[in-house]
Enzyme design. Structure first.
Site, mmCIF file in Angstrom:
data_model
loop_
_atom_site.group_PDB
_atom_site.id
_atom_site.type_symbol
_atom_site.label_atom_id
_atom_site.label_comp_id
_atom_site.label_asym_id
_atom_site.label_seq_id
_atom_site.Cartn_x
_atom_site.Cartn_y
_atom_site.Cartn_z
ATOM 1 N N ASN A 10 -10.208 -10.518 5.848
ATOM 2 C CA ASN A 10 -9.700 -11.173 6.265
ATOM 3 C C ASN A 10 -8.763 -12.220 6.686
ATOM 4 O OD1 ASN A 10 -10.704 -14.118 5.902
ATOM 5 N ND2 ASN A 10 -10.305 -14.268 3.816
ATOM 6 N N LYS A 12 -8.066 -15.041 7.653
ATOM 7 C CA LYS A 12 -7.612 -15.797 7.266
ATOM 8 C C LYS A 12 -6.959 -16.804 8.421
ATOM 9 C CE LYS A 12 -7.079 -14.972 2.190
ATOM 10 N NZ LYS A 12 -6.470 -15.184 0.929
ATOM 11 N N HIS A 95 -15.812 -18.816 -0.200
ATOM 12 C CA HIS A 95 -14.477 -17.933 0.373
ATOM 13 C C HIS A 95 -14.278 -19.744 -1.486
ATOM 14 C CE1 HIS A 95 -10.299 -16.842 0.094
ATOM 15 N NE2 HIS A 95 -10.731 -15.895 0.642
ATOM 16 N N GLU A 97 -11.001 -20.828 -0.849
ATOM 17 C CA GLU A 97 -9.697 -21.034 -0.411
ATOM 18 C C GLU A 97 -10.769 -22.730 0.280
ATOM 19 O OE1 GLU A 97 -7.046 -18.174 0.579
ATOM 20 O OE2 GLU A 97 -7.721 -18.641 2.011
ATOM 21 N N GLU A 167 -13.734 -12.423 -6.076
ATOM 22 C CA GLU A 167 -11.737 -12.085 -6.505
ATOM 23 C C GLU A 167 -11.754 -13.715 -7.392
ATOM 24 O OE1 GLU A 167 -11.205 -11.806 -1.581
ATOM 25 O OE2 GLU A 167 -12.432 -14.095 -1.655
ATOM 26 N N GLY A 173 -3.610 -13.763 -3.113
ATOM 27 C CA GLY A 173 -2.595 -14.294 -2.708
ATOM 28 C C GLY A 173 -0.936 -14.210 -3.247
ATOM 29 N N SER A 213 -5.319 -9.637 -4.126
ATOM 30 C CA SER A 213 -4.063 -8.580 -3.412
ATOM 31 C C SER A 213 -4.423 -7.667 -3.989
ATOM 32 C CB SER A 213 -3.055 -9.227 -4.820
ATOM 33 O OG SER A 213 -2.786 -10.627 -4.962
#
Length: 251
Positions: A10, A12, A95, A97, A167, A173, A213
């Protein structure tokens, strides 16, 4: 039948230039990649078609999001029908985010998932808990609630085109990573939930991949867990070490 190992990248909202994009693809095109692993990369929508036309054929391309309508006055959105017409086979939905920054509810994610599957896209469906939720012992309950919204709108046959990405939000991140035991526990919980709420066959056949990560340094140990069927990789997918992650299961 064993589940095929799956590694997704991904990107992003990266990279910021076409030159950097071409550099990333150049590394992948020249790399020795495990032919038994399904590989999918998700660039920003601006790069979907040019990247699909330049990346080696065994690497598939995914959108990072789509809407639930095929067309209309929805400024800034991309539709399942448009992705199918462009021969983009996958889309990432749910996701963290999208859930946190853009306030997408589990019900909205489910609506988009159903629309994508109806259009014959394959879906990488993301679920996961925050750090306070994990510390409160709510991981399974949170993930199950996110999944239940999707279970409610899909048919059993739809699940053959779904890859679930677990996730943990606290590991995305941040440099923190779930231990292999934590990942295995969460993946087993998801598989058990699918068995109870959909069917044992769907639970056995659905790939559940880990994201948070993932790096070349930790992917080998994670890949040995029986219910970890691959990875959804963020930042490391922009680096040469992505090749090592793709090859995590190679002896």
């Amino acid at each position: 039948m064993p589940r095929q190992f799956f590694v997704g990248g991904n990107f992003k909202m990266n990279p910021v230039s076409r030159g950097q994009k071409e550099s990333i693809i150049g590394v992948l095109n020249s790399a020795d990649l495990d032919s038994t692993t399904e590989i999918v990369i998700a660039p920003p929508s601006l790069y979907l078609i040019p990247l699909k036309d330049t990346v080696r054929p065994e690497i598939q391309v995914s959108a990072q999001n789509c809407y639930y309508k095929d067309s209309g006055a929805f400024t800034g959105e991309i539709s399942p029908a448009q992705l199918v017409d462009a021969n983009i086979p996958y889309v990432i939905l749910g996701h963290s985010e999208r859930r946190t920054l853009f306030h997408e509810t589990s019900e909205f994610v489910a609506q988009k998932t159903k629309a994508a599957l109806n259009a014959k896209l394959k879906v990488i469906l993301c679920v996961g808990e925050t750090l306070p939720e994990r510390e409160a012992g709510q991981t399974a309950a949170v993930v199950q609630k996110q999944l239940q919204a999707v279970v409610d709108v899909l048919q059993e046959s739809d699940w053959s085109a779904v890859v679930i990405a677990y996730e943990p939000v606290w590991a995305i991140g941040t440099g923190k990573v779930a231990t292999s035991a934590q990942a295995q526990e969460a993946h087993l919980d998801i598989r058990t939930f699918l068995s109870q709420k959909v069917s044992p066959a769907v639970a056995e056949n659905t790939r559940i991949i880990y994201g948070g990560s993932v790096t070349a340094a930790n992917c080998k140990e994670l890949s040995t867990q029986i219910d970890v069927d691959g990875f959804l990789v963020g930042g490391a997918s922009l680096k040469p070490e992505f090749v090592n992650i793709i090859n995590a299961r190679r002896n």
